[in-house]
Structures are given as structure tokens and as C-alpha cells.
Design a protein around this motif. Structure first.
Motif, PDB file in Angstrom:
ATOM      1  N   HIS A 601       0.812  -1.218   0.000  1.00 53.40           N
ATOM      2  CA  HIS A 601       0.000   0.000   0.000  1.00 53.40           C
ATOM      3  C   HIS A 601       0.846   1.269   0.000  1.00 53.40           C
ATOM      4  N   ASP A 790       1.491   6.707   1.693  1.00 55.22           N
ATOM      5  CA  ASP A 790       0.664   5.594   2.152  1.00 55.22           C
ATOM      6  C   ASP A 790      -0.675   5.719   1.425  1.00 55.22           C
ATOM      7  N   GLU A 792      -3.275   4.157   1.637  1.00 51.40           N
ATOM      8  CA  GLU A 792      -4.470   3.935   2.469  1.00 51.40           C
ATOM      9  C   GLU A 792      -4.788   5.120   3.365  1.00 51.40           C
ATOM     10  N   THR A 793      -3.780   5.926   3.681  1.00 54.16           N
ATOM     11  CA  THR A 793      -4.016   7.064   4.589  1.00 54.16           C
ATOM     12  C   THR A 793      -3.713   8.415   3.942  1.00 54.16           C
ATOM     13  N   GLY A 794      -2.997   8.412   2.836  1.00 52.76           N
ATOM     14  CA  GLY A 794      -2.598   9.666   2.202  1.00 52.76           C
ATOM     15  C   GLY A 794      -1.379  10.308   2.844  1.00 52.76           C
ATOM     16  N   VAL A 910       0.381  20.341   1.922  1.00 52.54           N
ATOM     17  CA  VAL A 910      -0.292  19.154   1.402  1.00 52.54           C
ATOM     18  C   VAL A 910      -1.240  18.586   2.467  1.00 52.54           C
ATOM     19  N   ASP A 911      -2.467  18.367   2.059  1.00 54.26           N
ATOM     20  CA  ASP A 911      -3.478  17.831   2.978  1.00 54.26           C
ATOM     21  C   ASP A 911      -3.687  16.354   2.675  1.00 54.26           C
ATOM     22  N   GLN A 912      -3.234  15.480   3.568  1.00 55.36           N
ATOM     23  CA  GLN A 912      -3.342  14.038   3.301  1.00 55.36           C
ATOM     24  C   GLN A 912      -4.795  13.598   3.222  1.00 55.36           C
ATOM     25  N   ASP A 913      -5.648  14.336   3.905  1.00 51.00           N
ATOM     26  CA  ASP A 913      -7.085  14.079   3.898  1.00 51.00           C
ATOM     27  C   ASP A 913      -7.626  14.270   2.472  1.00 51.00           C
ATOM     28  N   LEU A 916      -6.002  11.761  -0.089  1.00 48.78           N
ATOM     29  CA  LEU A 916      -6.570  10.413  -0.070  1.00 48.78           C
ATOM     30  C   LEU A 916      -7.949  10.405  -0.729  1.00 48.78           C
ATOM     31  N   ARG A 917      -8.755  11.423  -0.416  1.00 47.04           N
ATOM     32  CA  ARG A 917     -10.101  11.461  -1.005  1.00 47.04           C
ATOM     33  C   ARG A 917     -10.013  11.586  -2.527  1.00 47.04           C
ATOM     34  N   ARG A 920      -9.072   8.175  -3.908  1.00 50.96           N
ATOM     35  CA  ARG A 920     -10.247   7.301  -3.868  1.00 50.96           C
ATOM     36  C   ARG A 920     -11.252   7.647  -4.975  1.00 50.96           C
TER      37      ARG A 920
ATOM     38  N   ARG B 190      -2.431  14.016  12.044  1.00 49.13           N
ATOM     39  CA  ARG B 190      -2.286  15.012  10.997  1.00 49.13           C
ATOM     40  C   ARG B 190      -0.918  15.647  11.172  1.00 49.13           C
ATOM     41  N   TYR B 272     -12.847  11.454   5.510  1.00 49.21           N
ATOM     42  CA  TYR B 272     -11.500  10.913   5.727  1.00 49.21           C
ATOM     43  C   TYR B 272     -11.498  10.025   6.968  1.00 49.21           C
ATOM     44  N   MET B 276     -10.412   6.165   7.587  1.00 56.07           N
ATOM     45  CA  MET B 276      -9.427   5.754   8.596  1.00 56.07           C
ATOM     46  C   MET B 276      -9.992   4.717   9.557  1.00 56.07           C
ATOM     47  N   VAL B 279      -9.170   1.612   7.840  1.00 57.42           N
ATOM     48  CA  VAL B 279      -7.724   1.324   7.858  1.00 57.42           C
ATOM     49  C   VAL B 279      -7.282   0.869   9.245  1.00 57.42           C
TER      50      VAL B 279
END
Lengths: 934, 305
Positions: A601, A790, A792-794, A910-913, A916-917, A920, B190, B272, B276, B279
Motif C-alpha cells: 500500500h 501511504d 491507504e491514509t494519504g 499538502v493535505d493528506q485528507d 486520499l479522497r 479514492r 495530521r 477521511y 481511517m 484502515v
């Protein structure tokens, strides 16, 4: 007051102190052990770390009486009988000390680690130091120093230093000598402003605005004045001279009387017998406001509905419109086979230097000072003096500014903070007055990196040639001008990137808003525009179907290139060389290079970006520095220049230049910086200029001193001057020699001066829009980032950065490498973790715990190549390094994220949220950042 | 700036209670102070007349397993002490994993498990694991010694059952993992802003003796609501199911239908968080099952989140 028995560094103390004390306060104020620094008082930064019964704790929140009966170890206890501890020695040897403010905390945390684990690996070091921050070094040298110390303590000897490869070392130039004051910094003896105490000193605090924009209806200070222990309460009515300051435009009130324009505005100042009394007095000052509409963003500021913030500014909220016009933009795009146009956003970024601002004002006739004297860790002592004098209604000669050591600056210590306030309070009370900002106050008050909105359109032909760049930049200048004009000019003139771009039309609007002012910050606007430039470059390369490295190689500036401002580059354009080195190191041993690959992943990818950055003020501003060099009878030499060393290492650069010219051992050169009575003006420490201008000033002045010494030595030795040569502190002639000190003694006896003062003028530049040389030198850089995402989590992790940096010449290779490493990690913060959030003029980021900067756990592997494409006018060929290393990291990381995920980031951090969205949802572009999560 | 006037370090619970009574609401209990003192500085509480430091009281600092496979962790035991405990690492692994990612070493060296619970955050790391371990808290409340289930300790965000101007948390008691039992904790942070988890998840499982099926599971996912809690419906789905990835995925589907995480400003979007949940449930359940089967548990991620 109560009895506190503690053992500190083996010595038992029986103290009688208030129970409200923290351990840091007892150490610093009751025991005078000022080596322990206070950075945040939130248990966030870790620089106050001391050991209690061997365990590292944050002394800033550790109640002193919790240490009752225990043993405390501080940095002052590391060395024994003048012999440095291996941790201290290795911090010096490995270049792990820059500003030195966090050094005690890092070393104490490391001490505890090595007591427990004599052979820590990188992971163990990162775990132990995770919350002990350093804003200068980028941590690579810190890790190396700790490993080497461990090895030495195990009896296996120190480890080799990671010395960069450089060409042609000279006598003192291109040699990694230890920085000046480094011994003081590792022993805790180094004094920053808050480490000074004077007899009868008062403590001052500032009342800040209650609204981001409001009319002041009344200010009543009577209750505060009557409060026991308060010595003075001053307002706008008490400003003796001009109630305005500012480095470019004088638009910033010393104390606001009619209107407040941001939450950091000063309304009243209090001096009291203690800090607690001063703080309490602030709550007794009554201010009536009439709130006014707030301008929270630069585009609204530009709209007709926005209130005008500075009625005297001729263009209203438009602080400055900056234009670059080059070639014919329409024709340029007509030639383009591919055009990309995107909008980018970058946030406000906080310097988070670990030493909060501090000023001390001393009235004339007190503590041995003849005139009004201000102690401050400032990047611009002479302009401080100018601004203090104007506000005090005094001639400049009646004011003295003494620069103390600076615990990090990065551009954030150029503007006035408390300097004028302590001058006023010192004069009003006749006593020394200290004003130390809390971290929280520092966050709200000082100017930051401009938030920008950048629309960038780039066109290229199908064979990969750039033909046109059109850009529009909005910069949030905040409430006062500070250096917005200059910063946003640099963002604009560098908005083509380091490439040949025949047609360009770039417009930048620097706007007044009710946000905290924006000013200088390492990269000076170029950090922001480079994010847009280098992202567009990768988008275009993909559209054309060309390798991103090849695309940059085709368009790279080289000798003979005309920039978009009309400057013909005549020398020292090392971009292609930086690209070559970085590309070489990206290639795996088997030659099978891939931009991206997957492993479970986790997605891995490389990204690359280039940058350039001017050295020096440029744009027609006279760029000069004056130095004084004096030889003494003990054979030592002192070089004096009022330029700031905020950790970047200006002091050793000028010392090395002087040692070189006089062929002296480096340790015989002393440096005196930043005293407006004792050191001549070196100008602002900004724009990557000091190695060039103050380095040159030291070089030329030392050469003039050498000529004077040679003339005297020829007479003394009775030999022709042209036959004399210098060697290790001696003047030699075939068979004869004289010690430098002896010669100086002879000169003094004969009424000759061994002191020379000279002002160096850098090559002239031209204003923007006139063509010609806007700058006298540019530094170049290529960086490649290897990231892990990652899927799966961004979550994004930077694993490796390969940096090629063209700096002309490395005067001090190891310390210069420290600039590169520190610049890269700071830039990683810009890309991944940092955003200073303001909500309609009200800072949300009012605590350090709300602002994450990179910690040691973020520190990637850094492979740094120094490229030395000499500039003929630089000192021994050197140009600036302070900023160039911190500009292209963000786009390199974002280009890598794109390669890894197929998603491009248009807004930082950078926003991992959102990333990831987007992954997806199969989207390829993300236009929101962390601060948009709400 | 002065944040308290007097600092007391009682050596018994009785002394501590007497001091609190003496100050009549103007003093607070403090342990490591890594939350309270920072909050005092931020002006969330008035200046305290006194702080009553409970970390020198033997009952609060002991950490000991008894004969019944239960362990007692004093409220004044620091996160670092928990991380260094071999018995907790092996038999209450999730607690070590959660306490091992709180703050940095300096904070873990003074911050306590009791402080974490008293602070009553919806997603306190140590708390999340105590919930999965089904711990009981021993407290002195209104002068009375009481034992309460951990979940009863929370009244709202930042609001615990106890009043720190009057009451004291003494310690926590829970069963250590035995044969076929194991735990795991993971969280998502975060990289920006306040160091509170986007989501944390502690999992406790017991497999049948053949190790083929889930017998019991306890899942604590936070923050989901205003207080810590258990995902009871998801636990129910696992009971009696084969201990396979398919069963875990089925439980995740249930979790995604039932749990409705909210968007919180500058932290995470609800969407999000939902991702998670999947996950973290997957990662912690798989890890816990593996640990239960092998009887081996080595804490992961200590000190590096």
C-alpha cells in the motif's frame, strides 16, 4: 517565598524562592544559569530540556518545587574543568551548531539518550529527540554529532565528519573552520538578549489590539498607572518623535492612537518591577473600540467594497503593483503547441525562530552607557537605530544599537518589534527595561511569509521549448508594508523560473489586509512563485511527452541568456551542473531508473524541481557594506562589521576572508558584529547578501590593511615591500621575518595606524523595468525528492532529498552544507506541515502547539552537492546560499506526490485528507489545503 | 507569568484530600502538568491558589501485577514508565503502544496515565487503550473511595467524572492478556496543527482455544463521540466469526454503516475519518489476531507515532 533544596550540576543549592516558579525560571533567574533557554512555555519545542534525576524534562512547565531534593543537570554541567564533553565537542566538529539557541536542549536530550543507550542508531536518536526542535540545522548534522559522540564515549574514537567536496581550498577559504562563538554556544555561556540582566531593570509588556480592525475611541491608563509596582504606562501620546516606523514605507505606528489594523498592533506599553506586575497591569488598561469591517484576504482588499486601510497610501489597499514585461506575450502563446494554466495557493508561514523577540533599553548614564542604548538580536541594527531615533525625536548619534546573539531569524527579525518601546520606557523611567515577547505574542506580532494566490500560464512548443509565461500573483501583505514591496518584486521577477523564456507578462499585486503583516522570510517571495513555476513545468512536460529533467535542461538559463527582466547573464550560471549532479544521483546502480513504483500500500516516487535566487538587494538599490579591520600587538586581528549572524555563519565568513588576506591562522581573527557605535554599517542581513557584501568588505578592507602593514614591515625590516610575503602570522622576506604583533607595536610606537576602514560597493544594479542588470549574481539549485505515500491514509513521507546547489564558492563547506540541510528541512515544513491560519483577521495560530514545524523525525536523508561556478565579483567567487537551498523543495515534493499518486497538489501545505479522497475518487487535482478542512 | 501561588507535594492520599479541602476549590490536583500547566498558561483556568502534586504518593506511583492476572497501574505512573514495563508490553500491548506515542520523551517522562484520563479528551491515546482493556478506575470522589468502569469516568469533551479541585484518581486495574488474547493500538495523526489524533483505535481480542474464531472483541475507536466509547455493534459482529481477513472486512463494513465520524475543523473531514476507521480496524485487528495466535507481542511505533 519557600525553601527549595536542589542539586544543580552537582552543587547543592538552598534557595528561598516563590513556589510559583518553574524550574526554568529558577535556573535562569535565581541561579543565573542562562544556558537553559525558553522557547515556547508550552512543552512543545523542547529547547528548555534539562535532566531531573537523569530524565529529560521540559523545564518551562516543570514546577521548580517538583524538583525539591532532586538532582538537576543543565548544559553548564556538561564540560568539566574547561574540557568539553564529547557531545559538545562533536556538535562543534560536525557543524551541528548554527544559531545555538536550541543547542543546549538538543545536547541535554542527547546526554540522557547516551546515558541509556551507548550506541544509538538513527531511529533511536529520532525517538529521543523527536520533540526537541531545531530550526537551523535540518538535524542531519545533529544526528551525525550524536553518533560520533557515542562512538567517542564508547572508546572507539569520533566518527569522520561529512565534509562536502569542494575545489581549490586556499589558506583559510574553502575550509571548514569552526564558527565564531561556538564554544560559548555549546557551554551555555553564549548570551542572547534575554540572558542580560541589569541593576534595577524593569520588565515591560505590550497591550495588543482587541480587534483586527477598529477605531480607538479612548484609552484610559489611570488604573494601570496606579497599580503597585507599575513604573510607567505609555501610549501614542507619549511617542516623543514620529509615531511611525517601517523599513520601506513608514506606515506602522509605534503605538496606535486612532486605528488598529491587526491583532498584533501595540496600543499601550507598561514597565513594572516584575513581569507578573506588567502582565497584570495590561488587564487594567481600558480601551474603547469601534470595530470596523475586516479585510481578511488580498483579493477582497483589491475590490471596490473593501475599506481603505491606509488613507495616505496613494494606491489605496494596493500596496504595490509590480510588472514584468518581456517580448510579446500574444506572439509567444501563438507559438505554443501546449499551454497549461493553473491557480496555486501558498499559505502564510511563520518563521518560528526558537528565540522569541527581546529588546532591552538602557537610558543614558546607566550601566556605563553614555547614550540611549538598545540591546536586541536584530538583522538590521543600523535601520533599527534610524527608526528608533526618528520615533524618539533624537539624532541617530544619540542612539546606540548593540546586536546580541540571535536565536534564529530567517527574515523574521528585520522589522521593529520592541526596540522603540524599550527606548521609550527606558527614557521615561530612567531605568533599564527589558521587553521579552512570549511565544504566543511573537506568533501574533511579527511579519510572516506572504500567503499568495498565483495564476500561472505557461506555453511550450512540441519540441520542448518554453515560449511564454503569463502570471498574476496576489500577495497578502497584511496590515503594514514591511518588506512586501521588495518580497513580492522578487516573487514576480523570478516567476519565469531559471529558464529561457522569450515572452513574459507578469503582474503582481501586493495588498494591504487586516492580517499580520508579511515581510521577509528565507526565499523572499521566490519560494511561492517557484511552487507554481515548477509544478507547471512538470504538467507541461507530461503534456508534451518529454522527460521532466530533459525539459528543464532544454530551457535552462546559461551564460548568455537574457532573463525576463532584460538582464544578460554573463557568468556563474551553474544550473545545468546542479541538474547533472542530481540526475546522476537519482539513477540506481543498475541504471534502471523509474520515477515511481509501488510496494504494497506504499507508493514511492521521485520528483524534481529547479530554482534560482538573486544575491543582494538589486533593483538599483545601492548595495554596500563597510568593514573595519584592526591588527593588535598580541598578533590578533579584529574585523568589525554591523551585519547579523543569526546562525547562518556570517561571522566565520568575514573572519575567513580576513584570515585569508592576511594569511593568519583563523583562530587569531576575532569578529565584532552589530554595534552601531563600534562597527560600521553592513546593511541589512537579507537577500542572501552578506557573504557577498560583508565578505567582500572584509576581504577588501583586510587587503588594504595588508598593504599598510607591508609598507611598515618593509621599513621595519628594511627590505623592498614587493618581496614581503605573509605566512601564518608572520611577514617574511628571504631570511628575515617579523611577527605581526611586533610589527603592530612598532607601528604604534611610530604613530602609524594598524586599523583600516573601507566601504565596499557591490556592482551597480538597475531598477526593474529599465532592463540591464537587476542583480549582480544568482545562485542556482536543483533538488530531487524521493517520497513515500501511504495509499491507504494519504500520509506523505520524504525519504531522501538530493540537492545540487551552485553557490559560487563554499567559503566554509561544512557550515554551508548546514545551510543547505537546514533550508531543505525548513522548506519541507513549507510544503507539508506549516500554515499560519488567520480567520478574518484573527490568528487561529496563536500557540506554538497549533504550528507544526519539521522535527527530527521528518529529517530525510540529504545528499548535497555543492557546485562552485564562481562569480568574478564575489569574495573568492562566492555568491549567496541562505535562500537558494529552501526554494524548490516544495515543488520537488509535490511533483513526486504526483508521480506516486497521479494527484497534483495546487495548495500548500499538502493535505493528506484531501489527497486520499482524491485518490479514492479518481480525481487528479487537489485545490484545498489543510487550513481548508472545516 | 505566575500561574499558581503554592505547590504542595503530599505523600499520602489523605494528605492530598486534606489539602484540597483546605483550599476549598481554589487548588487543583496536578500530576505531570503537561496538560494542566499549559492550559493555565493559555488562560483556560484562573490562577490557582495551589497545585497539589500527587506524584509522590506511593499508591499512585505503583505498577504491579497480582496473582489473578490483573494489573494495577497507579494514576501517577508516567507514560515512559508504562512504555518501559515488560509485562504491559507483552500483555497489554495496546496501552504501551498508545502511551508510547503521546507527545515526545520529555512529555512522556512526566505526563501520567491518570492525567490523560482526568483530561477526558474524546481521543486521549492512553484512554482509548484503557477502554479496550475494559479497565476500572479507582478514585476518591467526594471523600469516598470508589471503583468505576473506565467509561463512567467521562462526562463530556474535557469533562471527567471527577472534580480535580476535590477528587483524586488513584489508579487503574485491568486484566492482562492471557492465552489466545491480544491487543493492538494504532492512530492516524495530521502532520499539521494540534497534536491530537485524527483517529485512534485500540483493539482487544480473544480467540477460541483452537485459534480459529473470535470469541470476544473489544474495540475502542476515538474520537467518534464527545466521550470515549466502545463500538459495541462492531464487536458483536465479530463474536463467533472465523478469525480471518474476510470477517474483519465484514466488521469494517458494519463499522462504516454505524459509525458517523464528524468533520472537525483543521483536523479531518468526516469522509477521511471514515476511511481511517477502515484502515485502523483492519490494521489493529489483523495485528491483534496475529499476536493472539503467536502469543508474541512486540509494541510497534513507539516514540514515532
Amino acid at each position: 517565598m519557600s525553601k527549595l533544596d536542589i542539586t544543580v550540576n552537582g552543587q547543592i543549592h538552598h534557595l528561598d524562592v516563590p513556589e510559583s516558579r518553574t524550574l526554568a525560571q529558577v535556573l535562569r533567574y535565581d541561579l543565573g544559569l542562562t544556558g537553559t533557554k525558553i522557547g515556547c512555555e508550552e512543552a512543545e519545542c523542547g529547547i528548555c530540556t534539562v535532566l531531573v534525576n537523569g530524565t529529560p524534562v521540559n523545564s518551562c512547565i516543570f514546577p521548580a518545587f517538583k524538583a525539591q531534593g532532586r538532582e538537576v543537570e543543565t548544559v553548564e554541567g556538561l564540560a568539566h574543568n574547561g574540557e568539553l564533553h564529547p557531545i559538545q565537542q562533536n556538535f562543534i566538529e560536525h557543524g551541528a551548531v548554527q544559531c545555538g539557541f536550541c543547542t543546549p536542549g538538543l545536547m541535554m536530550t542527547a546526554t540522557a539518550l547516551l546515558n541509556e543507550n551507548p550506541d544509538p542508531d538513527d531511529h533511536a536518536i529520532k525517538v529521543a529527540l523527536k520533540d526537541t526542535y531545531c530550526r537551523c540545522t535540518g538535524y542531519a548534522s545533529v544526528i551525525a554529532a550524536i553518533k560520533s559522540a557515542a562512538s567517542e564515549m564508547r572508546g572507539e574514537g569520533p566518527l569522520p565528519v561529512n565534509e562536502p567536496d569542494v575545489s581549490e581550498p586556499m589558506h583559510a577559504i574553502s575550509r571548514s573552520v569552526p564558527p565564531q562563538y561556538v564554544r560559548e554556544k555549546v557551554t551555555g555561556a553564549a548570551k542572547y538578549t534575554d540572558d542580560y540582566f541589569f541593576e534595577g531593570m524593569l520588565f515591560a509588556r505590550t497591550l495588543r489590539a482587541a480587534y483586527p480592525h477598529a477605531r480607538i475611541l479612548s484609552i484610559n491608563t489611570e488604573k494601570a498607572k496606579a497599580f503597585p509596582g507599575v513604573v510607567a504606562v505609555l501610549t501614542h501620546a507619549d511617542v516623543p518623535g514620529d509615531n511611525l516606523h517601517g523599513l520601506v514605507y513608514r506606515d506602522w505606528p509605534v503605538l496606535c492612537g486612532d486605528v488598529v489594523r491587526y491583532m498584533g498592533d501595540a496600543v499601550a506599553i507598561v514597565a513594572a518591577e516584575t513581569e507578573d506586575i506588567a502582565a497584570e497591569a495590561l488587564t487594567l488598561i481600558e480601551v474603547e473600540y469601534e470595530p470596523l469591517p475586516v479585510i481578511g484576504d488580498p483579493k477582497f482588499a483589491h475590490s471596490p467594497e473593501a475599506p481603505v486601510l491606509h488613507s495616505k497610501h496613494p494606491t489605496g489597499n494596493l500596496l504595490k503593483h509590480i510588472k514584468v514585461r518581456h517580448g510579446d506575450i500574444e506572439q509567444g502563446f501563438a507559438q505554443a503547441d501546449y499551454i497549461v494554466e493553473r491557480e496555486y495557493r501558498t499559505p502564510t508561514v511563520e518563521h518560528a525562530f526558537l528565540e522569541p523577540e527581546c529588546s532591552i533599553g538602557i537610558p543614558p548614564g546607566v550601566a556605563g552607557h553614555e547614550k540611549l542604548t538598545i540591546l536586541v538580536g536584530s538583522q538590521i541594527p543600523y535601520q533599527d537605530r534610524n527608526q528608533i531615533a526618528l520615533a524618539m525625536g533624537l539624532p541617530e548619534e544619540k542612539v546606540r544599537v548593540i546586536g546580541t546573539l540571535i536565536g534564529g531569524g530567517f527574515g523574521g527579525k528585520e522589522d521593529i518589534t520592541g526596540q522603540i518601546h524599550v527606548a521609550m520606557l527606558a527614557q521615561a523611567t530612567g531605568r533599564p527595561v527589558k521587553m521579552l515577547y512570549t511565544r504566543q505574542e511573537s506568533l501574533i506580532v511579527h511579519p510572516k511569509r506572504h500567503a499568495t494566490i498565483i495564476r500561472m500560464k505557461t506555453g511550450a512548443t512540441k519540441d520542448g521549448k518554453l515560449v511564454a509565461v503569463e502570471a498574476e500573483l496576489y500577495g497578502d501583505g497584511g496590515a503594514y508594508a514591511s518588506l512586501s514591496d521588495k518580497v513580492m518584486t522578487r516573487a514576480t521577477t523570478h516567476a519565469t523560473g531559471p529558464y529561457v523564456v522569450p515572452n513574459a507578462k507578469i503582474d503582481c499585486y501586493a495588498m494591504y489586509t487586516n492580517n499580520p503583516p508579511s515581510g521577509a522570510f528565507r526565499g523572499f517571495g521566490v519560494t511561492q512563485s517557484a511552487f507554481a513555476v515548477e509544478s507547471n513545468m512538470d504538467i507541461l512536460a507530461e503534456m508534451i511527452g518529454i522527460d521532466p529533467i530533459e525539459f528543464r535542461r532544454i530551457n535552462a538559463q546559461k551564460v548568455g541568456t537574457t532573463t525576463a527582466t532584460g538582464q544578460v547573464l554573463r557568468e556563474s550560471v551553474g544550473l545545468l551542473e546542479t541538474l547533472r549532479h542530481v540526475e546522476h544521483d537519482m539513477m540506481p546502480a543498475d541504471g534502471d531508473f523509474r520515477w515511481a513504483w509501488r510496494d504494497g500500500h506504499k507508493a514511492y516516487a521521485w520528483g524534481l524541481a529547479c530554482a534560482y535566487k538573486n544575491t543582494g538587494l538589486g533593483g538599483g538599490a545601492p548595495d554596500r557594506a563597510e568593514a573595519e579591520v584592526e591588527a593588535f600587538e598580541d598578533g590578533s586581528v579584529e574585523v568589525r562589521v554591523a551585519s547579523a549572524d543569526m546562525g547562518q555563519g556570517l561571522a566565520h565568513v568575514v573572519a575567513q576572508c580576513t584570515a585569508e588576506e592576511l594569511k593568519l591562522p583563523y583562530h587569531r581573527v576575532r569578529v565584532l558584529l552589530c554595534d552601531t557605535d563600534l562597527t560600521p554599517n553592513g546593511g541589512p542581513t537579507t537577500a542572501s547578501r552578506q557573504t557577498f557584501v560583508s565578505g567582500n568588505a572584509a576581504r577588501v578592507t583586510s587587503a588594504l590593511l595588508r598593504e599598510a602593514l607591508t609598507r611598515s614591515a618593509a621599513e621595519f625590516l628594511d627590505v623592498p615591500p614587493e618581496t614581503l610575503y605573509y605566512e601564518e602570522g608572520l611577514l617574511r622576506h628571504n631570511g628575515k621575518s617579523v611577527e605581526l604583533g611586533t610589527l603592530v607595536g612598532w607601528m604604534k610606537a611610530n604613530g602609524l595606524s594598524s586599523k583600516v576602514r573601507h566601504e565596499y560597493h557591490a556592482p551597480a544594479t538597475q531598477p526593474l523595468g529599465t532592463g540591464g542588470d537587476m542583480h549582480f549574481a544568482f545562485s542556482y539549485a536543483t533538488q530531487a525528492a524521493l517520497v513515500e505515500v501511504d495509499m491507504e491514509t494519504g500520509a506523505v513521507k520524504v525519504l531522501r532529498i538530493i540537492a545540487g546547489t551552485d553557490i559560487g564558492r563554499a567559503i566554509n563547506p561544512l557550515m554551508l552544507q548546514g545551510q543547505v540541510e537546514g533550508g531543505i528541512v525548513m522548506a519541507m515544513g513549507n510544503c507539508l506541515t506549516e500554515s499560519y491560519i488567520v480567520e478574518n483577521g484573527v490568528p487561529w495560530t496563536n500557540l506554538l502547539s497549533r504550528y507544526k514545524m519539521p522535527s527530527i523525525k521528518h529529517a530525510p536523508e540529504i545528499i548535497s552537492h555543492l557546485i562552485e561556478d564562481r562569480v568574478s565579483t564575489g569574495p573568492y567567487g562566492a555568491k549567496g546560499v541562505g535562500e537558494i537551498c529552501s526554494i524548490n523543495t516544495s515543488p520537488a515534493i509535490c511533483n513526486a506526490i504526483y508521480h506516486a499518486t497521479g494527484v497534483r497538489i495546487f495548495s500548500l501545505p499538502v493535505d493528506q485528507d484531501a489527497l486520499l479522497r482524491a485518490i479514492r475518487a479518481g480525481q487528479t487535482e487537489v485545490y484545498t489545503a489543510w487550513h481548508d478542512v472545516r | 507569568m505566575k500561574l499558581w501561588n503554592h505547590y504542595h507535594t503530599p505523600h499520602s492520599i489523605d494528605q492530598a484530600i486534606a489539602l484540597l479541602n483546605q483550599y476549598q476549590g481554589k487548588a487543583k490536583v496536578v500530576a505531570g502538568g503537561t496538560d494542566l500547566i499549559v492550559e493555565l498558561r493559555e488562560g483556560h483556568h484562573p490562577i490557582q491558589e495551589a497545585l497539589i502534586d500527587v506524584t509522590q504518593i506511593p499508591e499512585l506511583t505503583s505498577l504491579a501485577a497480582d496473582d489473578n492476572n490483573e494489573i494495577y497501574v497507579g494514576a501517577g505512573v508516567t507514560h515512559s514508565q508504562i512504555v518501559k514495563s515488560a509485562v504491559l508490553a507483552a500483555r497489554a500491548t495496546c496501552l504501551v503502544e498508545s502511551c508510547g506515542v503521546v507527545g515526545g520523551p520529555q512529555v512522556r517522562n512526566v505526563g501520567t496515565l491518570g492525567g490523560n484520563v482526568a483530561h477526558a479528551l474524546p481521543a486521549g491515546d492512553g484512554t482509548t487503550s484503557l477502554v479496550a482493556l475494559d479497565a476500572k478506575a479507582e478514585i476518591i470522589m467526594n471523600g469516598q473511595r470508589r471503583v468505576v468502569p473506565i467509561l463512567e469516568m467521562f462526562r463530556g469533551p474535557g469533562q471527567s467524572l471527577i472534580d480535580s479541585t476535590r477528587d483524586v484518581i488513584i489508579g487503574f486495574r485491568f486484566a492482562l492478556c492471557g492465552d489466545n488474547e491480544a491487543t493492538a493500538f494504532k492512530r492516524i495523526m495530521r502532520p499539521q496543527g494540534v497534536a491530537l489524533p485524527i483517529l485512534g483505535c485500540a483493539t482487544w481480542v480473544r480467540l477460541n482455544p483452537a485459534q480459529t474464531h473470535f470469541e470476544v472483541a473489544r474495540l475502542s475507536i476515538a474520537p467518534i463521540g464527545p466521550t470515549p466509547g466502545r463500538a459495541a455493534e462492531v464487536e458483536a459482529v465479530l463474536i463467533g466469526q472465523p478469525a480471518t481477513d474476510a470477517a474483519i472486512e465484514h466488521a469494517i463494513e458494519t463499522a462504516l454503516q454505524i459509525l458517523k465520524p464528524r468533520t472537525s475543523k483543521y483536523r479531518a473531514t468526516g469522509d477521511y475519518r471514515k476511511e481511517m476507521i477502515a484502515v485502523l480496524l483492519r490494521r489493529t485487528l489483523q495485528l491483534a489476531v496475529q499476536r493472539a495466535r503467536t502469543g508474541q507481542a512486540v509494541p510497534e511505533g513507539i516514540g514515532m507515532e
